[in-house]
Every structure is written in C-alpha cells, then in structure tokens.
Scaffold this motif. Structure first.
Motif, PDB file in Angstrom:
ATOM      1  N   ASP A  27       1.115  -0.926   0.001  1.00 54.66           N
ATOM      2  CA  ASP A  27      -0.154   0.058  -0.133  1.00 54.66           C
ATOM      3  C   ASP A  27       1.406   1.391  -0.083  1.00 54.66           C
ATOM      4  O   ASP A  27       1.566   1.568   1.269  1.00 54.66           O
ATOM      5  CB  ASP A  27      -0.815  -0.129   1.053  1.00 54.66           C
ATOM      6  N   ARG A  29       0.297   3.829   0.295  1.00 51.51           N
ATOM      7  CA  ARG A  29      -0.350   4.569   1.651  1.00 51.51           C
ATOM      8  C   ARG A  29       0.919   4.810   3.168  1.00 51.51           C
ATOM      9  O   ARG A  29       0.882   5.326   4.223  1.00 51.51           O
ATOM     10  CB  ARG A  29      -1.695   4.872   2.210  1.00 51.51           C
ATOM     11  N   LYS A  58       0.666  14.320   9.764  1.00 51.64           N
ATOM     12  CA  LYS A  58      -0.676  13.914   8.822  1.00 51.64           C
ATOM     13  C   LYS A  58      -0.186  12.487   7.644  1.00 51.64           C
ATOM     14  O   LYS A  58      -0.765  11.789   7.485  1.00 51.64           O
ATOM     15  CB  LYS A  58      -1.297  15.077   7.204  1.00 51.64           C
ATOM     16  N   GLU A  59       1.655  12.066   7.580  1.00 52.82           N
ATOM     17  CA  GLU A  59       1.553  11.478   7.265  1.00 52.82           C
ATOM     18  C   GLU A  59       1.503   9.863   8.095  1.00 52.82           C
ATOM     19  O   GLU A  59       1.514   8.494   7.363  1.00 52.82           O
ATOM     20  CB  GLU A  59       3.149  11.366   6.601  1.00 52.82           C
ATOM     21  N   ALA A  61      -0.629   9.731  11.208  1.00 48.65           N
ATOM     22  CA  ALA A  61      -2.451   9.512  10.035  1.00 48.65           C
ATOM     23  C   ALA A  61      -2.825   8.462   9.158  1.00 48.65           C
ATOM     24  O   ALA A  61      -2.994   7.736   9.415  1.00 48.65           O
ATOM     25  CB  ALA A  61      -3.064  10.170  10.443  1.00 48.65           C
ATOM     26  N   ARG A  62      -1.692   8.836   8.082  1.00 45.99           N
ATOM     27  CA  ARG A  62      -2.410   8.302   6.428  1.00 45.99           C
ATOM     28  C   ARG A  62      -1.703   7.098   6.780  1.00 45.99           C
ATOM     29  O   ARG A  62      -2.531   5.758   6.793  1.00 45.99           O
ATOM     30  CB  ARG A  62      -1.629   8.931   6.184  1.00 45.99           C
ATOM     31  N   THR A  63      -0.469   6.639   7.432  1.00 48.43           N
ATOM     32  CA  THR A  63       0.312   5.735   7.526  1.00 48.43           C
ATOM     33  C   THR A  63      -0.600   4.232   8.685  1.00 48.43           C
ATOM     34  O   THR A  63      -0.747   3.373   7.856  1.00 48.43           O
ATOM     35  CB  THR A  63       1.610   5.445   7.513  1.00 48.43           C
ATOM     36  N   LYS A  65      -3.250   4.832   9.315  1.00 47.49           N
ATOM     37  CA  LYS A  65      -5.025   4.415   8.794  1.00 47.49           C
ATOM     38  C   LYS A  65      -4.873   3.266   7.990  1.00 47.49           C
ATOM     39  O   LYS A  65      -6.187   2.318   7.787  1.00 47.49           O
ATOM     40  CB  LYS A  65      -5.624   5.752   8.352  1.00 47.49           C
ATOM     41  N   ALA A  66      -4.023   3.473   7.018  1.00 49.99           N
ATOM     42  CA  ALA A  66      -3.968   2.199   5.958  1.00 49.99           C
ATOM     43  C   ALA A  66      -3.084   0.801   6.600  1.00 49.99           C
ATOM     44  O   ALA A  66      -3.929   0.267   6.335  1.00 49.99           O
ATOM     45  CB  ALA A  66      -2.518   2.833   5.346  1.00 49.99           C
TER      46      ALA A  66
END
Length: 118
Positions: A27, A29, A58-59, A61-63, A65-66
């Motif tokens: 992924d 993300r 932000k990175e 949080a995105r990681t 979540k993935a």
C-alpha cells in the motif's frame, strides 16, 4: 513477571509482523514503519503491536489508517507463518518513545550549550 513462553511468542510475532510489513504490504499510503515491540496477553488471545512511524503528523495518521485497514491481511499472513494454537487479535499502537527520546536529547543539548528552551 512475564513467562518465557510469552516472551518467545512476543519475539516471534514481532519478527514475523516485521517481515510481513517489509515483504507483503504494498500500500503506497504506508510510509516508513518499524515494529518496536509486541506484547501478547498471558492467555495469548490479544497482542499489542507497537509501531514507530516516521513522518509528519498527517503522514503518520495516513500510514496508521492504512495499517488498520490492512489488519485482516496482516493477521491472515501471520496465521500462515506462525504455528500457534490461538492466533491473537492484533491491536496497533503508535510507540512515541523514540520521538520522546529525541526531544529529551534536544533539551539536554540546549541545557549543555546554555541556550534556554522555548
């Protein structure tokens, strides 16, 4: 006190989950992630997986979540690779100890230099 079996399971799960992250998760993300530790409950039914994620908030949080999205796949791969009677439920947590250590080092450096902290 932790039992030797629990310690062995912690080690095997950490190594195996790290391998899954390196080889299986494609992924885009998911950024740079390190599995810092795994703590399995005494009954081996739950495991807390501590992650160190590099990047800005932000990175991170995105990681995270993935990773949560891929939890089922990670657990499935874990089941294929580890021979254990009960495969624990995985709970991912962000390990902030590395960032905390960096901040303490910066403060100590400023104290040593005689520069006041903001």
């Amino acid at each position: 006190m932790r039992r030797p079996r629990t310690l062995r399971v912690n080690k095997v799960l950490r190594e195996t989950i790290s391998s899954i992250f390196q080889k299986e998760l494609k992924d885009p993300r998911i950024g740079f992630v390190t599995i810092t530790s795994v703590e399995v409950s005494p009954d081996l039914k739950n495991a807390h997986v501590y992650l160190s994620i590099m990047g800005k908030e932000k990175e991170i949080a995105r990681t995270f979540k993935a990773i949560e999205h891929a939890k089922g796949h990670i657990r499935n791969e874990l089941g294929k690779r580890v021979q254990i009677k009960f495969l624990p439920e995985l709970t991912f947590k962000i390990d902030e100890s590395i960032e905390y250590g960096i901040r303490i080092t910066e403060i100590l450096k400023k104290i040593h230099e005689g520069t006041p902290d903001e």
